[in-house]
Design an enzyme around this catalytic site. Structure first.
Site, short mmCIF file in Angstrom:
data_model
loop_
_atom_site.label_atom_id
_atom_site.label_comp_id
_atom_site.label_asym_id
_atom_site.label_seq_id
_atom_site.Cartn_x
_atom_site.Cartn_y
_atom_site.Cartn_z
N GLU A 20 -20.21 20.07 -23.35
CA GLU A 20 -21.24 19.24 -23.98
C GLU A 20 -20.60 17.95 -24.46
O GLU A 20 -19.38 17.86 -24.57
CB GLU A 20 -21.88 20.00 -25.16
CG GLU A 20 -20.88 20.35 -26.25
CD GLU A 20 -21.46 21.33 -27.27
OE1 GLU A 20 -22.07 20.88 -28.23
OE2 GLU A 20 -21.28 22.56 -27.08
N TYR A 66 -24.46 20.78 -32.81
CA TYR A 66 -23.52 21.40 -31.87
C TYR A 66 -23.12 22.82 -32.30
O TYR A 66 -22.35 23.47 -31.62
CB TYR A 66 -22.29 20.54 -31.65
CG TYR A 66 -21.55 20.11 -32.91
CD1 TYR A 66 -20.93 21.03 -33.74
CD2 TYR A 66 -21.47 18.75 -33.24
CE1 TYR A 66 -20.26 20.63 -34.87
CE2 TYR A 66 -20.79 18.34 -34.37
CZ TYR A 66 -20.19 19.29 -35.19
OH TYR A 66 -19.53 18.90 -36.32
N LYS A 80 -10.67 14.38 -24.64
CA LYS A 80 -10.96 13.01 -25.08
C LYS A 80 -10.93 12.04 -23.90
O LYS A 80 -10.01 12.07 -23.09
CB LYS A 80 -9.91 12.56 -26.12
CG LYS A 80 -9.96 13.33 -27.44
CD LYS A 80 -11.12 12.93 -28.33
CE LYS A 80 -10.90 11.76 -29.21
NZ LYS A 80 -10.14 11.85 -30.39
N CYS A 101 -21.83 -30.85 -27.27
CA CYS A 101 -21.49 -30.06 -26.08
C CYS A 101 -20.06 -30.40 -25.64
O CYS A 101 -19.75 -31.56 -25.40
CB CYS A 101 -22.47 -30.38 -24.95
SG CYS A 101 -21.93 -29.70 -23.37
S1 IVH Z 1 -17.67 21.61 -32.27
C1 IVH Z 1 -15.73 24.50 -35.07
N1 IVH Z 1 -19.04 20.02 -30.74
O1 IVH Z 1 -15.78 16.25 -33.34
C2 IVH Z 1 -16.05 23.52 -34.03
N2 IVH Z 1 -17.78 19.05 -32.49
O2 IVH Z 1 -12.89 16.00 -33.49
C3 IVH Z 1 -16.57 22.30 -34.60
N3 IVH Z 1 -18.01 16.62 -32.66
O3 IVH Z 1 -15.44 17.80 -36.43
C4 IVH Z 1 -16.74 21.23 -33.70
N4 IVH Z 1 -19.41 16.38 -31.00
O4 IVH Z 1 -17.56 16.37 -36.04
C5 IVH Z 1 -18.20 20.10 -31.78
N5 IVH Z 1 -20.35 18.73 -29.34
C6 IVH Z 1 -19.51 18.82 -30.37
C7 IVH Z 1 -19.12 17.69 -31.09
C8 IVH Z 1 -18.23 17.84 -32.15
C9 IVH Z 1 -18.74 15.75 -31.96
C10 IVH Z 1 -17.12 16.25 -33.77
C11 IVH Z 1 -17.20 17.16 -34.94
C12 IVH Z 1 -15.79 17.64 -35.12
C13 IVH Z 1 -15.01 16.58 -34.46
C14 IVH Z 1 -13.63 17.04 -34.04
#
Ligand code: IVH
Length: 699
Positions: A128, A235, A327, A421
């Site tokens: 996702e 999420y 990333k 200009c």
């Molecule tokens: S899951 C326990 N899913 O990314 C798992 N996090 O760098 C929690 N984030 O703290 C995270 N999109 O704020 C998850 N699809 C996604 C996400 C997501 C953005 C953020 C979230 C997390 C951070 C970590």
């Protein structure tokens, strides 16, 4: 009990360079803490993500190499990387972070370690989007939204319930009276970001540097006189009644059914994958969508879908072992602004352009970026010498989104917008956001017409500077296509131009219609292309139609066209479309003779240039690399290079071991000497001219 897994590469520490001294290590920790504090506090001046990740990776690598140096509460080991804002809402379970991987190899290593921890292959994964915003936890009681808290330091966060009430995707009431906690990301879409900055500046505020800062600032703002729109995508879900045995994908579908927006329900969607090969494909598909989503994602999140796998893998103090963030290359970086150039476009548009120290943004080296318009520039108060945020989103030209005010040199001066200009010295029309020379297209028309008519472009004899100025002054011509509407009658009215000269000029203009595409392109003066690049483009695409239809990726298939040049060429061609359309309507040759049009070549049609026996082809049919030095009788330097290509060769400006042939004419200098030294094949210029004449006669 499974052995303590060697999972959770906090960041890409495996590739990072440990610090040499304990002092450097401690100084880095201070920088990470300061950046993390301002990040969680939603300040405008956070360190960019890639720099932050790289610094944290070095801290982690140092701790592995020098365990004796490790400080208490190291940011490499703590949820939220230290320095967070501890608010007054305690989380039901810690809000964890995620481990990062940066390429396929690291992803495979992560998946292999997970399998080892589980003692069997993971049952399946989901993919996702990783939303680049701010994490929140939202509690619903009997279907009503009762409390929303930021992540804070991971254990407790700030109460933002009041501000969160208007967030799109986070309904005040669920479809059923369920008591549940959803977690997800609050963010700002690109459109809302633009609107938020308009609102903010209209209220006398400074614009936000990027959507993430805008989301964080808006969410934490208490009494703002205006509301900037925010969005939410969930999420994770906790304590969903009857949800214990559900997979992640099923649990997310359940809360979507209750009316909450989820990452999987967004334009990016959620993919289910059986193994790593499928994951790689899903990550690439999501990456390809990145620029079209309308909101920022900084990667994807891969999660084990099965609840049994999650329970068995568990979490470290910082991150779950069953999930990882893949990333993408950061698309916002920082660089130093070394100058602000003021450019005047063909239509008279006057724009400020930033000249920056070279910086990699999203995998591309960027040296200049748009500052949009003067109003924006003055409002943002970006100054030469500032450290600026550079953002690149897909095909668009990179932009400067703001400056790091805390790093501003003490002696910097505000930018002074031009009074007149810069091209013609005339008045500027400031009635619109985008300033224009009051002369519009007429400003610079003489310059661009002269370029179009020049010997290396359309080679229109008799169309010198004086005649061009007279034509422009009389309002008879503003763009190159207008030349083809002239007639002898009208032209002979011009001062000091008799009927005979006028007739000759019109005949010359008429015969220039047969010039090949490469010369038309040269004449149009497409930025970042000169004569040889124009020839390369013409030979590659074969027709103006194919060139104008080319995507930025297709443009990059041309030799020496990198992403920055490709984006500029595409933008330039789009701007030139009206003139190109006029040229086509007037019957100008917009194809390159002897080249298969791009679309047919893509479809496998043979290129006639490959089929004929050209003198400058090698035995395997590939072009010889040819350097022309000194003058070839009857040809300009450009025409000499054109001739090389016509004869099947590839022209080059410098002599090296890889050069196949050097054509030496009068006035040749060091290149001829070098060719002799290297023992290269040399051809006298007259022989080359004869070869060309014979070829032209035969074809
Ligand atoms: S899951 C326990 N899913 O990314 C798992 N996090 O760098 C929690 N984030 O703290 C995270 N999109 O704020 C998850 N699809 C996604 C996400 C997501 C953005 C953020 C979230 C997390 C951070 C970590």
């Amino acid at each position: 009990m499974p052995a303590e897994p060697e999972i959770a590469p906090v960041v890409d520490a495996a590739h990072a360079q440990p610090f040499d001294t304990a002092d450097d290590y401690r100084a880095a920790i201070e920088r990470v803490r300061a950046a993390a504090s301002s990040y969680y506090a939603g300040a405008d001046l956070a360190m960019d993500d890639a720099t932050y990740d790289a610094l944290l990776a070095r801290v982690t690598a140092t701790e592995a190499a020098q365990p004796g140096w490790v400080v208490a509460d190291s940011p490499a080991d703590v949820v939220g990387a230290g320095g967070g804002v501890t608010g007054d809402v305690e989380h039901s379970t810690p809000m964890l972070s995620l481990a990062n991987v940066f390429d396929e190899e690291e992803l495979r290593a992560w998946a292999a370690r997970l399998d080892r921890v589980l003692g069997r292959p993971a049952a399946g994964y989901t993919v996702e989007p990783k939303i680049d915003g701010m994490a929140i936890a939202a509690r619903y009681v009997d279907g009503a939204l009762v409390q929303v808290a930021t992540r804070g330091d991971g254990r407790a966060g700030e109460d933002v319930t009041a501000q969160a009430r208007a967030i799109a995707g986070l309904p005040a009431r669920l479809a059923e009276p369920v008591t549940v906690e959803v977690r997800g990301e609050v963010f700002m879409t690109d459109d809302d970001f633009a609107r938020a900055n308009e609102l903010r500046t209209a209220h006398g505020g400074r614009p936000f540097a990027n959507p993430r800062n805008a989301a964080a600032g808006t969410l934490r703002a208490q009494d703002r006189a205006y509301v900037a729109p925010l969005s939410f995508l969930a999420y994770a879900v906790h304590d969903l009644p009857g949800g214990e045995g559900l997979t992640h994908s099923a649990a997310m579908a359940a809360i979507a059914g209750l009316g909450v927006s989820t990452t999987g329900g967004s334009a990016a969607g959620m993919a289910s994958c059986a193994g790593v090969d499928e994951l790689v494909g899903a990550i690439a598909s999501l990456g390809a969508l990145r620029d079209k989503l309308g909101f920022d994602i900084d990667g994807v999140v891969i999660k084990a879908d099965s609840p049994a796998d999650r329970d068995a893998a568990g979490s470290s103090s910082r991150a779950p072992r069953w999930a990882v963030a893949y990333k993408f290359p950061a698309d916002t970086r920082t660089s130093r602004l070394v100058g602000i150039e003021v450019q005047v476009g063909r239509t008279g548009l006057i724009t400020p352009v930033a000249v920056i120290e070279p910086v990699q943004v999203g995998g591309v080296v960027v040296t200049s970026a748009t500052l949009h318009n003067f109003g924006d520039l003055v409002r943002r108060d970006v100054r030469v010498g500032d450290t600026v945020f550079v953002r690149r989103a897909g095909e668009v030209i990179p932009e400067i989104t703001g400056a790091k005010l805390d790093e501003r040199p003490a002696d910097s001066v505000p930018f002074a917008a031009p009074e007149v200009c810069p091209r013609c010295g005339g008045a500027i029309d400031r009635s619109q956001k985008r300033w224009r020379c009051a002369q519009g297209r007429a400003c610079g028309a003489a310059e661009s017409l002269a370029y179009f008519a020049a010997r290396d472009s359309m080679d229109i004899e008799g169309l010198g500077d004086k005649v061009i100025r007279a034509l422009v002054a009389a309002g008879m011509v503003t763009d190159p296509a207008d030349l083809y509407d002239l007639d002898v009658e009208a032209v002979s009215q011009l001062e000091r131009l008799g009927r005979t000269s006028a007739a000759k000029l019109i005949a010359n203009i008429e015969s220039s219609k047969r010039q090949p595409l490469s010369r038309v392109l040269t004449g149009l003066g497409v930025r970042m292309t000169g004569r040889s690049m124009s020839r390369r483009l013409a030979r590659h695409f074969g027709s103006m139609e194919a060139l104008c239809a080319a995507t930025v990726e297709q443009l990059q298939q041309v030799e020496a066209v990198g992403p920055e040049r490709a984006a500029t060429i595409a933008a330039e061609l789009a701007e030139l479309a009206p003139v190109i359309g006029k040229l086509a309507a007037r019957g100008i040759t917009l194809v390159e003779p002897g080249v298969t049009p791009f679309a047919e070549a893509e479809a496998g049609a043979p290129d006639p240039a490959d089929a004929v026996d050209l003198p400058l082809r090698k035995e395997d049919g590939s072009p010889m690399t040819v350097v022309v030095t000194g003058s070839v009788p009857g040809l300009t330097r450009n025409e000499g290079n054109e001739a090389v290509e016509r004869l099947g060769g590839k022209s080059s400006g410098s002599v090296s071991k890889r050069t196949d042939l050097v054509v030496v004419g009068d006035g040749a200098g060091s290149k001829a000497a070098k060719a002799e030294e290297l023992g290269l094949r040399i051809m006298p210029a007259d022989e080359f001219a004869e070869l060309l004449a014979a070829h032209v006669a035969a074809s």
